[in-house]
Design a protein around this motif. Structure first.
Motif, PDB file in Angstrom:
ATOM      1  N   GLU A  17       0.931  -1.367  -0.012  1.00 28.21           N
ATOM      2  CA  GLU A  17       0.019   0.065  -0.054  1.00 28.21           C
ATOM      3  C   GLU A  17       0.797   1.259  -0.050  1.00 28.21           C
ATOM      4  OE1 GLU A  17      -3.391   0.584   0.173  1.00 28.21           O
ATOM      5  OE2 GLU A  17      -4.108  -1.450   0.251  1.00 28.21           O
ATOM      6  N   GLY A  18       0.490   2.383  -0.893  1.00 31.74           N
ATOM      7  CA  GLY A  18       1.197   3.621  -0.728  1.00 31.74           C
ATOM      8  C   GLY A  18       2.497   3.739  -1.395  1.00 31.74           C
ATOM      9  N   PHE A  19       2.740   2.668  -2.210  1.00 28.30           N
ATOM     10  CA  PHE A  19       4.139   2.433  -2.932  1.00 28.30           C
ATOM     11  C   PHE A  19       4.362   3.816  -3.651  1.00 28.30           C
ATOM     12  CE2 PHE A  19       6.864   1.098  -6.191  1.00 28.30           C
ATOM     13  CZ  PHE A  19       7.916   0.524  -5.275  1.00 28.30           C
ATOM     14  N   ALA A  20       3.448   4.408  -4.471  1.00 22.76           N
ATOM     15  CA  ALA A  20       3.923   5.552  -5.308  1.00 22.76           C
ATOM     16  C   ALA A  20       3.507   6.908  -4.338  1.00 22.76           C
ATOM     17  CB  ALA A  20       3.282   5.555  -6.703  1.00 22.76           C
ATOM     18  N   SER A  21       4.132   7.873  -4.467  1.00 19.33           N
ATOM     19  CA  SER A  21       4.161   9.131  -3.780  1.00 19.33           C
ATOM     20  C   SER A  21       2.770  10.044  -4.559  1.00 19.33           C
ATOM     21  CB  SER A  21       5.055   9.992  -3.621  1.00 19.33           C
ATOM     22  OG  SER A  21       5.535  10.514  -4.985  1.00 19.33           O
ATOM     23  N   VAL A 105       8.576  11.157 -17.627  1.00 19.42           N
ATOM     24  CA  VAL A 105       7.811  10.910 -16.287  1.00 19.42           C
ATOM     25  C   VAL A 105       7.678   9.315 -16.028  1.00 19.42           C
ATOM     26  CG1 VAL A 105       5.755  11.127 -15.127  1.00 19.42           C
ATOM     27  CG2 VAL A 105       6.599  12.867 -16.355  1.00 19.42           C
ATOM     28  N   PHE A 106       7.344   8.758 -17.040  1.00 20.67           N
ATOM     29  CA  PHE A 106       7.142   7.219 -16.842  1.00 20.67           C
ATOM     30  C   PHE A 106       8.678   6.564 -16.678  1.00 20.67           C
ATOM     31  CE2 PHE A 106       3.330   8.683 -18.598  1.00 20.67           C
ATOM     32  CZ  PHE A 106       2.180   8.085 -17.550  1.00 20.67           C
ATOM     33  N   ARG A 107       9.461   6.886 -17.667  1.00 19.77           N
ATOM     34  CA  ARG A 107      10.749   6.164 -17.473  1.00 19.77           C
ATOM     35  C   ARG A 107      11.414   6.428 -16.246  1.00 19.77           C
ATOM     36  NH1 ARG A 107      12.896   7.905 -21.837  1.00 19.77           N
ATOM     37  NH2 ARG A 107      13.215  10.096 -21.285  1.00 19.77           N
ATOM     38  N   GLU A 108      11.275   7.911 -15.727  1.00 15.78           N
ATOM     39  CA  GLU A 108      12.074   8.010 -14.327  1.00 15.78           C
ATOM     40  C   GLU A 108      11.534   7.005 -13.291  1.00 15.78           C
ATOM     41  OE1 GLU A 108      11.482  12.286 -13.762  1.00 15.78           O
ATOM     42  OE2 GLU A 108      12.647  12.642 -15.491  1.00 15.78           O
ATOM     43  N   TYR A 109      10.029   7.068 -13.185  1.00 10.44           N
ATOM     44  CA  TYR A 109       9.455   6.125 -12.105  1.00 10.44           C
ATOM     45  C   TYR A 109       9.662   4.811 -12.393  1.00 10.44           C
ATOM     46  CZ  TYR A 109       5.887   4.096  -9.149  1.00 10.44           C
ATOM     47  OH  TYR A 109       5.520   3.490  -7.884  1.00 10.44           O
ATOM     48  N   SER A 110       9.814   4.084 -13.481  1.00 11.97           N
ATOM     49  CA  SER A 110       9.814   2.807 -13.948  1.00 11.97           C
ATOM     50  C   SER A 110      11.289   2.415 -13.455  1.00 11.97           C
ATOM     51  CB  SER A 110       9.830   2.418 -15.270  1.00 11.97           C
ATOM     52  OG  SER A 110       8.531   3.012 -15.723  1.00 11.97           O
ATOM     53  N   MET A 179      -0.952   1.468  -4.836  1.00  9.64           N
ATOM     54  CA  MET A 179      -0.428   0.241  -4.093  1.00  9.64           C
ATOM     55  C   MET A 179       0.525  -0.612  -5.290  1.00  9.64           C
ATOM     56  SD  MET A 179      -3.801  -2.333  -4.186  1.00  9.64           S
ATOM     57  CE  MET A 179      -4.946  -0.811  -3.671  1.00  9.64           C
ATOM     58  N   ALA A 180       1.384  -1.386  -4.934  1.00 10.80           N
ATOM     59  CA  ALA A 180       2.201  -1.979  -5.787  1.00 10.80           C
ATOM     60  C   ALA A 180       1.689  -3.464  -5.751  1.00 10.80           C
ATOM     61  CB  ALA A 180       3.601  -1.792  -5.531  1.00 10.80           C
ATOM     62  N   CYS A 181       1.366  -4.057  -6.667  1.00 13.53           N
ATOM     63  CA  CYS A 181       0.863  -5.579  -6.795  1.00 13.53           C
ATOM     64  C   CYS A 181       1.896  -6.163  -7.502  1.00 13.53           C
ATOM     65  CB  CYS A 181      -0.664  -5.652  -7.293  1.00 13.53           C
ATOM     66  SG  CYS A 181      -1.685  -4.942  -6.149  1.00 13.53           S
ATOM     67  N   PHE A 182       2.118  -7.376  -6.929  1.00 10.44           N
ATOM     68  CA  PHE A 182       2.927  -8.458  -7.805  1.00 10.44           C
ATOM     69  C   PHE A 182       2.392  -9.833  -8.105  1.00 10.44           C
ATOM     70  CE2 PHE A 182       5.023  -5.955  -4.387  1.00 10.44           C
ATOM     71  CZ  PHE A 182       5.840  -5.217  -5.260  1.00 10.44           C
ATOM     72  N   ARG A 183       2.371 -10.406  -9.011  1.00  6.60           N
ATOM     73  CA  ARG A 183       1.954 -11.678  -9.203  1.00  6.60           C
ATOM     74  C   ARG A 183       2.859 -12.463 -10.020  1.00  6.60           C
ATOM     75  NH1 ARG A 183       2.385  -9.611 -13.567  1.00  6.60           N
ATOM     76  NH2 ARG A 183       1.171  -9.421 -15.387  1.00  6.60           N
TER      77      ARG A 183
END
Length: 187
Positions: A17-21, A105-110, A179-183
């Motif tokens: 939960e709350g992974f991304a600011s 923006v997406f590259r920096e986050y990824s 949230m970050a989810c992994f599967r």
């Protein structure tokens, strides 16, 4: 207390939960709004479907989208002649698959340290980011979702491509929830 890795190894998924600011989420949502405002739909534009017409919908536009920012429409939002039935922002299913390649923006986050640390903490070896998508859930569903969809090379325990999804959701009272989810994806 169970760690995220222990939970993932046992259950095949985990949630943080709350992974991304809030700033990271707002930056991604703002950039996506700019992309869509500049996008001009064309008759016969590619739709995305996972149903029985999946092969038809995945032509060259889909196959050549890995290093581009490509817009895919909801099948129900397009007439048989390929015209939009609604405003363009309500017709979009997803934008992908090269956001992490083309858009800062997406590259920096990824490729941020926290994403790197997360996959490292999960024990994933030599992770690869082949695609990224910003998936829209139109009215009646979750309002926004950005899936950082990463198939990672990890051959142990019978699974081949763990994935990482980052969900961004704005609640009814406009609070931002992430949230970050992994599967685990089995071959």
């Amino acid at each position: 207390m169970t760690t995220t890795k222990e939970f993932f190894d046992k259950n095949g998924y985990a949630v943080v939960e709350g992974f991304a600011s809030e700033d990271e989420c707002n930056n991604m949502m703002s950039r996506m709004a700019e992309i869509l405002s500049q996008w001009v739909p064309k008759a016969g534009h590619s739709v995305f479907t996972t149903g029985k017409n999946q092969e038809q919908a995945r032509g060259d536009y889909f196959l050549e989208s890995a290093d581009k920012v490509s817009v895919f429409l909801e099948a129900e939002a397009v007439t048989e002649s390929g015209e939009l039935k609604c405003e363009k922002h309500l017709a979009v299913n997803k934008v992908g698959h090269g956001l992490h390649v083309v858009e800062d923006v997406f590259r920096e986050y990824s490729f941020s340290e926290k994403v790197k640390n997360l996959v490292k903490d999960l024990g994933w070896k030599d992770p690869v980011l082949p695609q990224s998508m910003y998936i829209f859930k139109q009215p009646g569903e979750v309002h926004f979702a950005y899936f950082l969809e990463s198939s990672l090379r990890n051959w142990r325990r019978g699974y081949t491509s763990p994935g990482l999804n980052i969900f961004i959701h704005r609640t009814a009272n406009h609070m931002l929830r992430t949230m970050a989810c992994f599967r685990r994806c089995y071959s």
